[in-house]
Design a protein around this motif. Structure first.
Motif, PDB file in Angstrom:
ATOM      1  N   LYS A  21       0.856  -1.190   0.000  1.00  0.00           N
ATOM      2  CA  LYS A  21       0.000   0.000   0.000  1.00  0.00           C
ATOM      3  C   LYS A  21       0.889   1.235   0.000  1.00  0.00           C
ATOM      4  N   TYR A  22       0.431   2.265  -0.702  1.00  0.00           N
ATOM      5  CA  TYR A  22       1.200   3.506  -0.818  1.00  0.00           C
ATOM      6  C   TYR A  22       0.371   4.688  -0.353  1.00  0.00           C
ATOM      7  N   LYS A  23       1.064   5.706   0.130  1.00  0.00           N
ATOM      8  CA  LYS A  23       0.418   6.938   0.576  1.00  0.00           C
ATOM      9  C   LYS A  23       0.678   8.024  -0.470  1.00  0.00           C
ATOM     10  N   ASP A  24       1.815   8.696  -0.375  1.00  0.00           N
ATOM     11  CA  ASP A  24       2.171   9.771  -1.304  1.00  0.00           C
ATOM     12  C   ASP A  24       3.181   9.248  -2.318  1.00  0.00           C
ATOM     13  N   PHE A  25       2.955   9.554  -3.603  1.00  0.00           N
ATOM     14  CA  PHE A  25       3.850   9.021  -4.639  1.00  0.00           C
ATOM     15  C   PHE A  25       3.699   9.797  -5.942  1.00  0.00           C
ATOM     16  N   GLU A  26       4.672   9.560  -6.817  1.00  0.00           N
ATOM     17  CA  GLU A  26       4.618  10.018  -8.207  1.00  0.00           C
ATOM     18  C   GLU A  26       4.778   8.790  -9.088  1.00  0.00           C
ATOM     19  N   LEU A  27       3.979   8.701 -10.131  1.00  0.00           N
ATOM     20  CA  LEU A  27       4.026   7.597 -11.076  1.00  0.00           C
ATOM     21  C   LEU A  27       3.920   8.190 -12.470  1.00  0.00           C
ATOM     22  N   SER A  28       4.865   7.839 -13.330  1.00  0.00           N
ATOM     23  CA  SER A  28       4.791   8.315 -14.714  1.00  0.00           C
ATOM     24  C   SER A  28       5.099   7.146 -15.636  1.00  0.00           C
ATOM     25  N   PHE A  29       4.571   7.222 -16.856  1.00  0.00           N
ATOM     26  CA  PHE A  29       4.726   6.137 -17.815  1.00  0.00           C
ATOM     27  C   PHE A  29       4.245   6.610 -19.176  1.00  0.00           C
ATOM     28  N   GLN A  30       4.502   5.801 -20.186  1.00  0.00           N
ATOM     29  CA  GLN A  30       3.897   5.988 -21.495  1.00  0.00           C
ATOM     30  C   GLN A  30       2.850   4.886 -21.634  1.00  0.00           C
ATOM     31  N   VAL A  31       1.720   5.224 -22.245  1.00  0.00           N
ATOM     32  CA  VAL A  31       0.637   4.254 -22.375  1.00  0.00           C
ATOM     33  C   VAL A  31       0.015   4.338 -23.768  1.00  0.00           C
ATOM     34  N   ARG A  32      -0.367   3.138 -24.251  1.00  0.00           N
ATOM     35  CA  ARG A  32      -1.027   3.070 -25.568  1.00  0.00           C
ATOM     36  C   ARG A  32      -2.156   2.042 -25.510  1.00  0.00           C
ATOM     37  N   LEU A  33      -3.303   2.444 -26.026  1.00  0.00           N
ATOM     38  CA  LEU A  33      -4.392   1.504 -26.274  1.00  0.00           C
ATOM     39  C   LEU A  33      -4.251   1.069 -27.724  1.00  0.00           C
ATOM     40  N   ALA A  37      -8.369   1.654 -29.225  1.00  0.00           N
ATOM     41  CA  ALA A  37      -9.603   1.044 -28.735  1.00  0.00           C
ATOM     42  C   ALA A  37      -9.457   0.543 -27.303  1.00  0.00           C
ATOM     43  N   GLY A  38     -10.573   0.490 -26.614  1.00  0.00           N
ATOM     44  CA  GLY A  38     -10.581  -0.060 -25.264  1.00  0.00           C
ATOM     45  C   GLY A  38     -10.558   1.020 -24.208  1.00  0.00           C
ATOM     46  N   ASN A  39     -10.360   0.574 -22.991  1.00  0.00           N
ATOM     47  CA  ASN A  39     -10.422   1.445 -21.835  1.00  0.00           C
ATOM     48  C   ASN A  39      -9.543   0.822 -20.760  1.00  0.00           C
ATOM     49  N   SER A  40      -8.821   1.659 -20.037  1.00  0.00           N
ATOM     50  CA  SER A  40      -7.956   1.176 -18.972  1.00  0.00           C
ATOM     51  C   SER A  40      -7.836   2.268 -17.921  1.00  0.00           C
ATOM     52  N   GLY A  41      -6.938   2.081 -16.998  1.00  0.00           N
ATOM     53  CA  GLY A  41      -6.716   3.093 -15.973  1.00  0.00           C
ATOM     54  C   GLY A  41      -5.762   2.581 -14.916  1.00  0.00           C
ATOM     55  N   ALA A  94      -4.216   9.147 -30.209  1.00  0.00           N
ATOM     56  CA  ALA A  94      -5.145   8.053 -29.935  1.00  0.00           C
ATOM     57  C   ALA A  94      -4.568   6.659 -30.192  1.00  0.00           C
ATOM     58  N   LYS A  95      -3.742   6.498 -31.227  1.00  0.00           N
ATOM     59  CA  LYS A  95      -3.233   5.166 -31.575  1.00  0.00           C
ATOM     60  C   LYS A  95      -1.759   4.992 -31.263  1.00  0.00           C
ATOM     61  N   ASP A  96      -1.181   5.937 -30.535  1.00  0.00           N
ATOM     62  CA  ASP A  96       0.247   5.891 -30.220  1.00  0.00           C
ATOM     63  C   ASP A  96       0.427   6.020 -28.706  1.00  0.00           C
ATOM     64  N   PHE A  97       1.676   6.040 -28.282  1.00  0.00           N
ATOM     65  CA  PHE A  97       1.971   6.194 -26.864  1.00  0.00           C
ATOM     66  C   PHE A  97       1.762   7.634 -26.419  1.00  0.00           C
ATOM     67  N   ASN A  98       1.215   7.788 -25.222  1.00  0.00           N
ATOM     68  CA  ASN A  98       0.970   9.081 -24.601  1.00  0.00           C
ATOM     69  C   ASN A  98       1.690   9.128 -23.262  1.00  0.00           C
ATOM     70  N   GLU A  99       2.236  10.304 -22.927  1.00  0.00           N
ATOM     71  CA  GLU A  99       2.883  10.517 -21.621  1.00  0.00           C
ATOM     72  C   GLU A  99       1.792  10.731 -20.584  1.00  0.00           C
ATOM     73  N   TYR A 100       1.886  10.009 -19.479  1.00  0.00           N
ATOM     74  CA  TYR A 100       0.861  10.083 -18.440  1.00  0.00           C
ATOM     75  C   TYR A 100       1.581  10.151 -17.097  1.00  0.00           C
ATOM     76  N   PHE A 146       1.763  -0.344 -21.056  1.00  0.00           N
ATOM     77  CA  PHE A 146       2.390   0.662 -20.205  1.00  0.00           C
ATOM     78  C   PHE A 146       3.895   0.435 -20.310  1.00  0.00           C
ATOM     79  N   LYS A 147       4.662   1.483 -20.632  1.00  0.00           N
ATOM     80  CA  LYS A 147       6.108   1.314 -20.714  1.00  0.00           C
ATOM     81  C   LYS A 147       6.814   2.508 -20.081  1.00  0.00           C
ATOM     82  N   ASP A 148       8.119   2.353 -19.889  1.00  0.00           N
ATOM     83  CA  ASP A 148       8.944   3.406 -19.275  1.00  0.00           C
ATOM     84  C   ASP A 148       8.331   3.867 -17.955  1.00  0.00           C
ATOM     85  N   ILE A 149       7.939   2.909 -17.140  1.00  0.00           N
ATOM     86  CA  ILE A 149       7.259   3.179 -15.870  1.00  0.00           C
ATOM     87  C   ILE A 149       8.274   3.669 -14.839  1.00  0.00           C
TER      88      ILE A 149
END
Length: 156
Positions: A21-33, A37-41, A94-100, A146-149
């Protein structure tokens, strides 16, 4: 890299869950559907409520058409904060990796998609601690990558 998905329709949301379990944090990654298509989170400060299905409840940083960057309460009351779709959508690939990126400190959640602040405010009902979990949404077939996490625990 973490890849989740299904080759056929799945009946329920399922998650890859942290053990810690985590309290305070930073998380970054690149993500692609795949094919946009689809849905994630990403669930933050959440908990497993159905272990056989790895079903999770709590705040979720959304990934998917119409919801990119929103904060949704999965089995936790529904939409907590809808991201400004016009601003996020203008930078979305939409069809490529996005910074999140996700930053959770105290009751404040900041979600950034491709440099656009999608959510940046405090939420009184935000749990104080909980797991982090990567979602594969019901439906399908779909694939999320999810990559470059990068993760930093800010509680220490």
């Amino acid at each position: 890299t973490v890849v989740g998905g299904s080759t056929e329709k799945i009946p329920f949301n399922t998650f890859l869950c942290s053990k810690h379990k985590y309290k305070d944090f930073e998380l970054s990654f690149q993500v692609r559907l795949k094919d946009g298509a689809g849905n994630s989170g990403i669930q933050v400060r959440s908990e497993i409520f159905d272990m056989p299905k790895f079903a999770v409840k709590g705040p979720q940083c959304d990934i998917g058409a119409g919801y990119w960057g929103s904060l949704y309460g999965e089995h936790f009351g529904g939409m907590m904060k809808k991201a400004p779709e016009d601003k996020v959508g203008a930078k979305l690939m939409a069809k490529d990796f996005n910074e999140y990126s996700i930053r959770v400190v105290g009751k404040k959640v900041t979600i950034t998609v491709n440099g656009v602040a999608a959510v940046d405010e405090e939420f009184e009902k935000l749990p104080d601690t909980g797991i982090i979990a990567f979602q594969v949404h019901a439906g399908g077939p779909m694939e999320v990558t999810f990559k470059d996490i990068m993760f930093k625990d800010l509680s220490k």
